[in-house]
Design a protein around this motif. Structure first.
Motif, PDB file in Angstrom:
ATOM      1  N   PRO A  94       0.806  -1.220   0.000  1.00 26.88           N
ATOM      2  CA  PRO A  94       0.000   0.000   0.000  1.00 26.88           C
ATOM      3  C   PRO A  94       0.842   1.275   0.000  1.00 26.88           C
ATOM      4  O   PRO A  94       2.018   1.261   0.377  1.00 26.88           O
ATOM      5  N   LEU A  95       0.216   2.342  -0.397  1.00 31.26           N
ATOM      6  CA  LEU A  95       0.751   3.680  -0.210  1.00 31.26           C
ATOM      7  C   LEU A  95       0.205   4.151   1.135  1.00 31.26           C
ATOM      8  O   LEU A  95      -0.972   3.959   1.424  1.00 31.26           O
ATOM      9  N   ALA A  96       1.018   4.740   1.970  1.00 33.17           N
ATOM     10  CA  ALA A  96       0.615   5.086   3.341  1.00 33.17           C
ATOM     11  C   ALA A  96      -0.548   6.076   3.382  1.00 33.17           C
ATOM     12  O   ALA A  96      -1.460   5.938   4.193  1.00 33.17           O
ATOM     13  N   PHE A  97      -0.526   7.088   2.518  1.00 34.78           N
ATOM     14  CA  PHE A  97      -1.607   8.063   2.453  1.00 34.78           C
ATOM     15  C   PHE A  97      -1.478   8.827   1.145  1.00 34.78           C
ATOM     16  O   PHE A  97      -0.446   8.748   0.471  1.00 34.78           O
ATOM     17  N   ALA A  98      -2.513   9.578   0.792  1.00 38.00           N
ATOM     18  CA  ALA A  98      -2.458  10.408  -0.410  1.00 38.00           C
ATOM     19  C   ALA A  98      -3.418  11.573  -0.270  1.00 38.00           C
ATOM     20  O   ALA A  98      -4.441  11.475   0.420  1.00 38.00           O
ATOM     21  N   GLN A  99      -3.060  12.664  -0.927  1.00 39.22           N
ATOM     22  CA  GLN A  99      -3.987  13.781  -1.047  1.00 39.22           C
ATOM     23  C   GLN A  99      -5.087  13.352  -2.020  1.00 39.22           C
ATOM     24  O   GLN A  99      -4.811  12.778  -3.080  1.00 39.22           O
ATOM     25  N   ILE A 100      -6.319  13.618  -1.662  1.00 37.03           N
ATOM     26  CA  ILE A 100      -7.443  13.295  -2.545  1.00 37.03           C
ATOM     27  C   ILE A 100      -7.698  14.521  -3.413  1.00 37.03           C
ATOM     28  O   ILE A 100      -7.991  15.599  -2.911  1.00 37.03           O
ATOM     29  N   THR A 101      -7.548  14.336  -4.720  1.00 39.89           N
ATOM     30  CA  THR A 101      -7.729  15.443  -5.650  1.00 39.89           C
ATOM     31  C   THR A 101      -8.924  15.241  -6.572  1.00 39.89           C
ATOM     32  O   THR A 101      -9.229  16.118  -7.373  1.00 39.89           O
ATOM     33  N   LEU A 102      -9.594  14.087  -6.433  1.00 38.64           N
ATOM     34  CA  LEU A 102     -10.724  13.785  -7.303  1.00 38.64           C
ATOM     35  C   LEU A 102     -11.690  12.855  -6.585  1.00 38.64           C
ATOM     36  O   LEU A 102     -11.273  11.859  -5.993  1.00 38.64           O
ATOM     37  N   SER A 103     -12.957  13.197  -6.658  1.00 36.16           N
ATOM     38  CA  SER A 103     -14.018  12.333  -6.141  1.00 36.16           C
ATOM     39  C   SER A 103     -14.641  11.597  -7.320  1.00 36.16           C
ATOM     40  O   SER A 103     -14.962  12.219  -8.338  1.00 36.16           O
ATOM     41  N   VAL A 104     -14.790  10.272  -7.182  1.00 34.76           N
ATOM     42  CA  VAL A 104     -15.286   9.450  -8.284  1.00 34.76           C
ATOM     43  C   VAL A 104     -16.457   8.598  -7.814  1.00 34.76           C
ATOM     44  O   VAL A 104     -16.272   7.470  -7.345  1.00 34.76           O
ATOM     45  N   PRO A 105     -17.683   9.127  -7.930  1.00 29.64           N
ATOM     46  CA  PRO A 105     -18.846   8.296  -7.613  1.00 29.64           C
ATOM     47  C   PRO A 105     -19.048   7.261  -8.722  1.00 29.64           C
ATOM     48  O   PRO A 105     -18.989   7.598  -9.902  1.00 29.64           O
ATOM     49  N   LEU A 106     -19.241   6.017  -8.338  1.00 29.87           N
ATOM     50  CA  LEU A 106     -19.409   4.944  -9.317  1.00 29.87           C
ATOM     51  C   LEU A 106     -20.884   4.768  -9.631  1.00 29.87           C
ATOM     52  O   LEU A 106     -21.721   4.684  -8.729  1.00 29.87           O
ATOM     53  N   THR A 107     -21.194   4.713 -10.915  1.00 27.89           N
ATOM     54  CA  THR A 107     -22.568   4.635 -11.380  1.00 27.89           C
ATOM     55  C   THR A 107     -22.606   3.958 -12.739  1.00 27.89           C
ATOM     56  O   THR A 107     -21.575   3.844 -13.406  1.00 27.89           O
ATOM     57  N   ASP A 108     -23.778   3.522 -13.158  1.00 29.79           N
ATOM     58  CA  ASP A 108     -23.907   2.954 -14.499  1.00 29.79           C
ATOM     59  C   ASP A 108     -24.548   3.945 -15.466  1.00 29.79           C
ATOM     60  O   ASP A 108     -24.809   3.621 -16.615  1.00 29.79           O
ATOM     61  N   THR A 109     -24.786   5.170 -15.011  1.00 31.21           N
ATOM     62  CA  THR A 109     -25.357   6.219 -15.854  1.00 31.21           C
ATOM     63  C   THR A 109     -24.338   7.348 -15.968  1.00 31.21           C
ATOM     64  O   THR A 109     -24.092   8.071 -15.005  1.00 31.21           O
ATOM     65  N   ILE A 110     -23.759   7.494 -17.152  1.00 25.43           N
ATOM     66  CA  ILE A 110     -22.704   8.475 -17.372  1.00 25.43           C
ATOM     67  C   ILE A 110     -23.133   9.417 -18.499  1.00 25.43           C
ATOM     68  O   ILE A 110     -23.552   8.966 -19.563  1.00 25.43           O
ATOM     69  N   ASP A 111     -23.000  10.714 -18.255  1.00 25.39           N
ATOM     70  CA  ASP A 111     -23.242  11.701 -19.307  1.00 25.39           C
ATOM     71  C   ASP A 111     -22.092  11.670 -20.303  1.00 25.39           C
ATOM     72  O   ASP A 111     -20.927  11.532 -19.908  1.00 25.39           O
ATOM     73  N   ARG A 112     -22.425  11.847 -21.588  1.00 26.72           N
ATOM     74  CA  ARG A 112     -21.374  11.868 -22.609  1.00 26.72           C
ATOM     75  C   ARG A 112     -20.451  13.061 -22.423  1.00 26.72           C
ATOM     76  O   ARG A 112     -19.241  12.960 -22.591  1.00 26.72           O
ATOM     77  N   MET A 113     -21.018  14.208 -22.114  1.00 26.48           N
ATOM     78  CA  MET A 113     -20.249  15.436 -21.950  1.00 26.48           C
ATOM     79  C   MET A 113     -20.652  16.077 -20.620  1.00 26.48           C
ATOM     80  O   MET A 113     -21.467  16.994 -20.586  1.00 26.48           O
ATOM     81  N   PRO A 114     -20.102  15.603 -19.511  1.00 24.65           N
ATOM     82  CA  PRO A 114     -20.545  16.091 -18.195  1.00 24.65           C
ATOM     83  C   PRO A 114     -20.133  17.532 -17.938  1.00 24.65           C
ATOM     84  O   PRO A 114     -19.098  17.999 -18.419  1.00 24.65           O
ATOM     85  N   ASP A 115     -20.961  18.221 -17.184  1.00 30.54           N
ATOM     86  CA  ASP A 115     -20.619  19.562 -16.715  1.00 30.54           C
ATOM     87  C   ASP A 115     -19.578  19.440 -15.612  1.00 30.54           C
ATOM     88  O   ASP A 115     -19.480  18.414 -14.941  1.00 30.54           O
ATOM     89  N   GLU A 116     -18.801  20.518 -15.432  1.00 29.00           N
ATOM     90  CA  GLU A 116     -17.868  20.557 -14.318  1.00 29.00           C
ATOM     91  C   GLU A 116     -18.676  20.454 -13.028  1.00 29.00           C
ATOM     92  O   GLU A 116     -19.695  21.116 -12.879  1.00 29.00           O
ATOM     93  N   ALA A 117     -18.252  19.626 -12.116  1.00 30.76           N
ATOM     94  CA  ALA A 117     -18.964  19.450 -10.855  1.00 30.76           C
ATOM     95  C   ALA A 117     -17.953  19.295  -9.733  1.00 30.76           C
ATOM     96  O   ALA A 117     -16.813  18.878  -9.952  1.00 30.76           O
ATOM     97  N   THR A 118     -18.393  19.648  -8.528  1.00 29.69           N
ATOM     98  CA  THR A 118     -17.554  19.470  -7.358  1.00 29.69           C
ATOM     99  C   THR A 118     -18.372  18.821  -6.258  1.00 29.69           C
ATOM    100  O   THR A 118     -19.601  18.843  -6.274  1.00 29.69           O
ATOM    101  N   GLU A 119     -17.669  18.241  -5.318  1.00 25.97           N
ATOM    102  CA  GLU A 119     -18.261  17.686  -4.105  1.00 25.97           C
ATOM    103  C   GLU A 119     -17.483  18.275  -2.936  1.00 25.97           C
ATOM    104  O   GLU A 119     -16.262  18.365  -2.988  1.00 25.97           O
ATOM    105  N   THR A 120     -18.195  18.669  -1.900  1.00 27.96           N
ATOM    106  CA  THR A 120     -17.528  19.214  -0.724  1.00 27.96           C
ATOM    107  C   THR A 120     -17.308  18.105   0.291  1.00 27.96           C
ATOM    108  O   THR A 120     -18.241  17.418   0.679  1.00 27.96           O
TER     109      THR A 120
END
Length: 141
Positions: free
Chosen positions: A82-108
């Motif tokens: 394992p890697l001991a720790f990492a900065q999280i720079t991206l949130s990736v919710p897993l889903t089976d519905t994906i937009d072809r051209m997604p809008d920029e989005a953020t999660e807090t």
């Protein structure tokens, strides 16, 4: 704070950049992580991720009892380096519905806004898309 998620990281421009994979049990977090490992990613945490914020950044690590372990459905719990720790720079919710051209989005998360890009974890290109998303969205944050 501990969340039900998987954290993988990729070394970009000399720094480890993490992608936090989220979704319900069976969504494909560990499956995508396993395939990402074959594409040069490192595992930080599988199933549970300890999160903390510092200086406007979010970091993650495995709880001590889960460090270096990944669930491989059909084979059981497997050991990885394992890697001991990492900065999280991206949130990736897993889903089976994906937009072809997604809008920029953020999660807090812990009062820090993170770029988010949903992925369908079972498509063959998912690990490559994860790499591209980190390179384009997460590397400079």
């Amino acid at each position: 704070m501990i969340v039900h998620a998987t954290l993988v990281a990729l070394r970009l421009h000399g720094l480890w950049r993490g992608a936090l994979l989220t979704g319900p049990s069976g969504a494909g977090k560990s499956d995508l992580a396993l395939r990402a490992l074959a594409e040069g990613f490192s595992l930080v945490a599988d199933d549970r991720v300890s999160l903390w914020a510092s200086n406007g950044r979010v970091y993650g690590a495995a709880p001590p009892t889960l460090a270096g372990l990944i669930e491989v459905r059909g084979l059981g719990i497997q050991r990885v380096t394992p890697l001991a720790f990492a900065q999280i720079t991206l949130s990736v919710p897993l889903t089976d519905t994906i937009d072809r051209m997604p809008d920029e989005a953020t999660e807090t998360l812990l009062d820090v806004a993170l770029p988010t890009r949903p992925l369908w974890p079972f498509e063959p290109a998912a690990p490559l898309k994860l790499r591209r998303a980190l390179e384009s969205l997460g590397a400079g944050r």
